[in-house]
Design a protein around this motif. Structure first.
Motif, PDB file in Angstrom:
ATOM      1  N   VAL A   1       9.064  -2.043   9.804  1.00  0.00           N
ATOM      2  CA  VAL A   1       7.912  -1.158   9.602  1.00  0.00           C
ATOM      3  C   VAL A   1       8.020  -0.576   8.191  1.00  0.00           C
TER       4      VAL A   1
ATOM      5  N   VAL B   1      -3.120   0.774  15.492  1.00  0.00           N
ATOM      6  CA  VAL B   1      -1.851   0.445  16.152  1.00  0.00           C
ATOM      7  C   VAL B   1      -1.403   1.667  16.939  1.00  0.00           C
TER       8      VAL B   1
ATOM      9  N   VAL C   1       4.709   0.304  18.875  1.00  0.00           N
ATOM     10  CA  VAL C   1       5.494  -0.789  18.311  1.00  0.00           C
ATOM     11  C   VAL C   1       6.575  -1.183  19.312  1.00  0.00           C
TER      12      VAL C   1
ATOM     13  N   LEU D   1      11.284  -5.446  14.586  1.00  0.00           N
ATOM     14  CA  LEU D   1       9.957  -5.419  15.209  1.00  0.00           C
ATOM     15  C   LEU D   1       9.614  -6.784  15.795  1.00  0.00           C
TER      16      LEU D   1
ATOM     17  N   VAL E   1       3.279  -5.451  18.082  1.00  0.00           N
ATOM     18  CA  VAL E   1       2.600  -4.153  18.027  1.00  0.00           C
ATOM     19  C   VAL E   1       1.472  -4.154  19.048  1.00  0.00           C
TER      20      VAL E   1
ATOM     21  N   LEU F   1       5.100  -4.585  10.214  1.00  0.00           N
ATOM     22  CA  LEU F   1       3.929  -3.721  10.242  1.00  0.00           C
ATOM     23  C   LEU F   1       3.874  -2.993   8.902  1.00  0.00           C
TER      24      LEU F   1
END
Length: 417
Positions: free
Chosen positions: A136, A214, A217, A223, A226, A250
């Motif tokens: 992120v 969003v 997450v 990640l 999402v 993201l």
């Protein structure tokens, strides 16, 4: 070490301010926390800079280099890798405590120019739930990895927010081989400049989803996905519209906030709309001898205007002398998101005051009207106005043009209403 003007921040605003103050005969010191001057422009390798000022497309480093070269040619003193830890106002000006490789020291300056730029909102500030995996990034951080470090931070990503940096990174990551699944914007209209919507998304087939955000997450170490939700007119997620999108990155482009911790420590009044200082026509804040410019004052969409405000602040700081001020507020009325400056000092020369403003929403066939009491002192028609696109206008606020000391109001009239 005593100076006439101390500039904090070595980006485009700070460089322009230091150069202009020096040309006006002031003894100037510029303080920059990074190792190199140029600010955020160092990592903005795309073009589009300098169209207003130089009439040609320049990349960020090219634009910055013009000012850095002039700064060095003028032999202006600069401290890099230097952090300001404290500022105290004194009878003669300001004591600035700094820390750098030489240790701790105190500088004294008659005036102060805050050119500290702005920072990006984070995932926490836009209330995204879930775990805290890697992957992120704010758009600026992703840009730093890609353009300065030569590292591709993601392979398959989602971009939240249609601000200009997010749009530019959608194109940049695509060019470097990453897959951008889409740009999601909570508002019903894009937040970036129209030219970036076309050049960065449409030209590369990257989809833009409006009224989406969003909300969650997923992932432990990295990640993995999402959750995307549609939002209503109040930008609140709509139950039952959730969709899970698998990705390893993201990118957040959810707004910029002027960096004003130092201003707050000095007791400078901030505008809740711009998040920057309240200033007069010379860009002096509510604290005598403290000036603000560039993105620390309000978030600009063109660096050309950042440099312009820097020069204005530098000129005013160099010519500053303690005197009585007669402040008249400038209030943003109907259909205006904000207006800068927020006040006029009747004791100063306001014959060519540069005004910056944004509309509250998208408007067609409208007119900006600036009044002093009931007296119209400036008006201009616009075929359309959009909140992402800041407007600039030069206005004569000379005392003889005003209706005494009546408040000054600005509003946008739409179709005669």
């Amino acid at each position: 070490m005593i100076y006439d003007v101390a500039v904090i921040g070595g980006g485009p605003a700070g460089l322009a301010a230091a150069i202009e103050a020096h040309k006006k005969g002031a003894k100037v010191i510029l303080i920059e926390r990074e190792a190199r001057l140029g600010g955020i422009l160092k990592q903005c390798i795309h073009d589009g800079f300098g169209l207003v000022r130089f009439g040609k497309k320049l990349s960020g480093p090219e634009y910055a280099e013009i000012f850095i070269d002039e700064f060095r040619k003028e032999n202006i003193e600069a401290l890099t890798l230097t952090f300001v830890t404290k500022i105290q106002k004194t009878d003669g000006g300001f004591d600035i405590s700094v820390v750098n490789r030489s240790g701790a020291q105190t500088l004294r300056s008659k005036t102060l120019i805050l050119a500290t730029g702005c920072r990006e909102r984070t995932a926490k500030q836009v209330s995204i739930h879930g775990t805290r995996p890697s992957g992120v990034f704010t758009a600026g951080t992703a840009q730093h990895f890609t353009n300065l470090l030569g590292e591709l931070p993601v392979k398959k990503c989602v971009i939240l927010g249609s601000g200009d940096i997010g749009l530019i990174m959608a194109r940049r990551l695509t060019l470097e081989g990453a897959k951008v699944l889409g740009v999601y914007e909570a508002k019903p209209t894009p937040s970036g400049l129209t030219r970036n919507i076309h050049q960065c998304l449409h030209d590369y087939g990257i989809p833009l989803y409006l009224s989406h955000t969003v909300t969650r997450v997923f992932g432990t170490d990295r990640l993995t996905a999402v959750e995307i939700s549609k939002v209503d007119e109040k930008m609140q997620p709509i139950d039952g519209t959730q969709e899970t999108v698998e990705c390893d990155g993201l990118i957040l482009s959810v707004g910029l906030i002027p960096e004003n911790e130092l201003a707050e420590s000095l007791g400078v009044q901030l505008d809740p709309k711009t998040k920057g200082p309240v200033c007069d026509g010379s860009l002096m804040t509510s604290v005598e001898g403290v000036f603000s410019c560039g993105n620390a004052l309000h978030v600009n969409d063109l660096v050309d205007y950042v440099s312009e405000s820097g020069e204005q602040a530098g000129r005013a700081a160099a010519e500053y002398s303690l005197k009585k001020r007669s402040i008249v507020p400038v209030k943003a009325g109907g259909n205006l998101l904000y207006i800068v400056p927020q006040s006029i000092d009747l004791e100063s020369d306001n014959s060519e005051t540069v005004v910056y403003f944004r509309s509250r929403e998208e408007l067609n066939s409208c007119k900006l009207i600036i009044k002093s009491g009931e007296k119209i002192i400036a008006e201009k028609k616009y075929p359309f106005l959009r909140p992402p696109e800041m407007e600039r206008l030069t206005v004569d606020f000379s005392r003889d043009k005003l209706d005494g000391s009546s408040p000054i109001t600005a509003e946008i009239e739409v179709n005669g209403k």
